[in-house]
Write an enzyme that holds these catalytic residues in place. Structure first.
Site, PDB file in Angstrom:
ATOM      1  N   GLU A 192       0.889  -1.165   0.000  1.00  0.00           N
ATOM      2  CA  GLU A 192       0.000   0.000   0.000  1.00  0.00           C
ATOM      3  C   GLU A 192       0.924   1.210   0.000  1.00  0.00           C
ATOM      4  OE1 GLU A 192      -1.892   2.903   0.607  1.00  0.00           O
ATOM      5  OE2 GLU A 192      -2.159   2.334   2.701  1.00  0.00           O
ATOM      6  N   CYS A 199      -1.604   9.127   2.534  1.00  0.00           N
ATOM      7  CA  CYS A 199      -1.369   8.618   1.181  1.00  0.00           C
ATOM      8  C   CYS A 199      -2.578   8.921   0.309  1.00  0.00           C
ATOM      9  CB  CYS A 199      -1.013   7.143   1.194  1.00  0.00           C
ATOM     10  SG  CYS A 199      -2.211   6.174   2.026  1.00  0.00           S
TER      11      CYS A 199
END
Ligand code: UN1
Length: 502
Positions: A259, A293
């Protein structure tokens, strides 16, 4: 700091943070608060010897844990969720104090952990496999899901507790045991969580080796990625880190969930509810000081509303309160450290060098702690700097004419995490979500790019790494699938009708 006392992590914290006090560490790392740069505590770094000990303990604990029925494992996760509820406020404060996100977001992060606990409890009764119809008479065919063993979790500073929980709680109900390496920038958050989890395990007479913590930098991460005893590594962080982790784990044919970075955009169409779009944009761009993110980095605005959006943003940015993240009036806290500020400054210079224009903010504030003014910049999508993820509150403004052009710009980056379009036009919205639309793992209409709920699968495509965590059927990545065929008849027919008479 009352909350440090409540969490039992006040002052210097010697020893490794695996909860095994007899193994004191020689080396330590310090935890600093970005609010004023002061040192909060030191935490022991895990040595190679301690690491091997942790892996052995985890291995032993797996023998116990994997044999417990999944709903009983769910019950332990339920109790962890309950403890997190009890400690929500001190934990939220610690996240804020050590990481720098504002208290509302600190609380939100702990809530995200509680939510995933609830989700995982339900999941513990839903580790469904399929049954298939066998082509052979008197045969039954089905699949089962078994745990993998030790799951290595490497998480980043920006979500110092929640990312662990998405992985650990789901992996736990699946029957795995965990080794967690938190970020060396937020070691206290990890220690606080470990203590809470250890308490629950102790109350239930279970080995602490089910949930383990190791502390350190790259070196400890490398031990994990190279370790054949760890079949799955779930890593959250930069693309550079993810490429290394991916390569190392692949070379031993292990599994990964990656991720990594995003370069998330919002398209604001001429059919948007502009006030909603602007609110979502500001939260996405300056929330967590641009260090999610999922942070909104690019704004792709229809030319007919471009000036209006730009002016509204400028006036909102001017009024944003920047300061102590524990102060309830603050909207933007500090960045994590000086390096983060330096990277932001470098990016701002690059923007100008490539022909863009910083139209607002960007400068560090003249205060203790790592405060900056969030920046707005007018750029072109193809600039090298725009193609990169700069982990800072810089929002790029770009203009488009047609929806095709907007989607092309949107997808014209290497990352593919989160995306959004603001429009009240149904055709445009459906197009954005269609196969010809956003190429990201997350695509939203009329909500921003950040702040995903735990019920959906979280992750993205391209250089974001392809992994999925959290909700939906992400649990499958933490298990091995076994196809079982059972012959309950008294003959041995072969598949594909093969005749083989002995
Ligand atoms: C991250 O920044 O690593 O969607 C995760 C969000 C949060 C998770 C962000 N739920 O913004």
């Amino acid at each position: 700091m009352e909350f440090l006392k409540t969490l039992g992590i006040e002052g210097i914290n010697p020893g490794t943070s695996t909860g095994r006090k007899h193994m004191e560490s020689k080396e330590t790392i310090s935890s600093y608060t970005p609010t004023d740069g002061e040192r909060i505590a030191t935490v022991g770094v895990t040595s190679r010897e301690q690491y091997d000990h942790v892996v052995e303990e985890a291995h032993k604990a797996f023998e116990v844990w994997k044999n417990m029925p999944a709903p009983q494992r769910g019950e332990i996760v339920r109790q962890i969720g309950q403890k997190l509820r009890e400690y929500k406020e001190p934990l939220g404060k610690l996240v804020t104090y050590e990481m720098g996100k504002i208290y509302q977001e600190g609380l939100g992060e702990v809530q995200e952990m509680i939510d995933i606990c609830d989700f995982a409890v339900g999941q513990s009764r839903m580790l469904y496999g399929k049954t298939m119809h066998s082509e052979r008479p008197e045969h039954r065919m089905y699949e089962q899901w078994h745990p993998l063993g030790i799951v290595g979790i490497i998480s980043a500073f920006n979500f110092p507790v929640a990312v662990w929980s998405w992985n650990a709680m789901i992996a736990a109900v699946c029957g795995n045991v965990m080794i967690w390496k938190g970020s060396e920038k937020t070691p206290l958050c990890a220690v606080a969580i470990q203590k809470i989890v250890a308490k629950v395990l102790k109350e239930n007479d279970l080995p602490e080796g089910i949930f383990n913590l190791v502390t350190g930098d790259r070196q400890v991460g490398e031990w994990m990625t190279e370790d054949e005893r760890i079949p799955l590594i779930s890593a959250t962080g930069s693309i550079r880190m993810g490429k290394e982790v991916g390569k190392t784990v692949a070379s031993r044919l292990g599994k990964t969930i990656l991720e990594l970075g995003g370069n998330n955009a919002i398209i604001i169409s001429e059919n948007a509810d502009l006030e909603m779009a602007i609110r979502a944009t500001v939260f996405g761009a300056v929330g967590t000081c641009g260090q999610r993110c999922t942070s909104t980095r690019r704004l792709i605005i229809h030319e007919s509303v471009y000036d209006q959006v730009k002016e509204r943003l400028m006036s909102i940015y001017k009024n944003i309160t920047i300061g102590d993240p524990l102060d309830e009036n603050t909207l933007v806290g500090p960045m994590i450290d000086q390096d983060a500020i330096d990277l932001m400054q470098k990016a701002l210079k690059e923007i100008e060098r490539e022909g863009g224009k910083v139209i607002y903010g960007g400068e560090p504030l003249d205060e203790d702690g790592f405060y900056v003014r969030p920046a707005l910049a007018e750029v072109q999508n193809h600039y090298n700097i725009v193609q990169e993820e700069t982990f800072a509150p810089i929002l790029y403004l770009m203009k488009y004419k047609t929806t095709e052009e907007a989607i092309e710009m949107h997808n014209g980056v290497k990352q593919g995490l989160s995306s959004a379009m603001f429009t009240l036009n149904m055709r445009e919205a459906e197009r954005f979500l269609s196969v010809g639309g956003s190429d990201c793992g997350i695509a939203n209409i009329n909500i921003g790019t950040s702040g995903a709920e735990i019920g959906g699968a979280f992750g993205g495509e391209k250089e974001t790494g392809g992994g999925r965590e959290s909700g939906s059927d992400s649990w499958k990545a933490y298990m091995r699938r076994q196809t079982n065929t059972m012959n309950w008849g008294d003959s041995l027919p072969l598949a594909q009708g093969i005749d083989f008479d002995v």
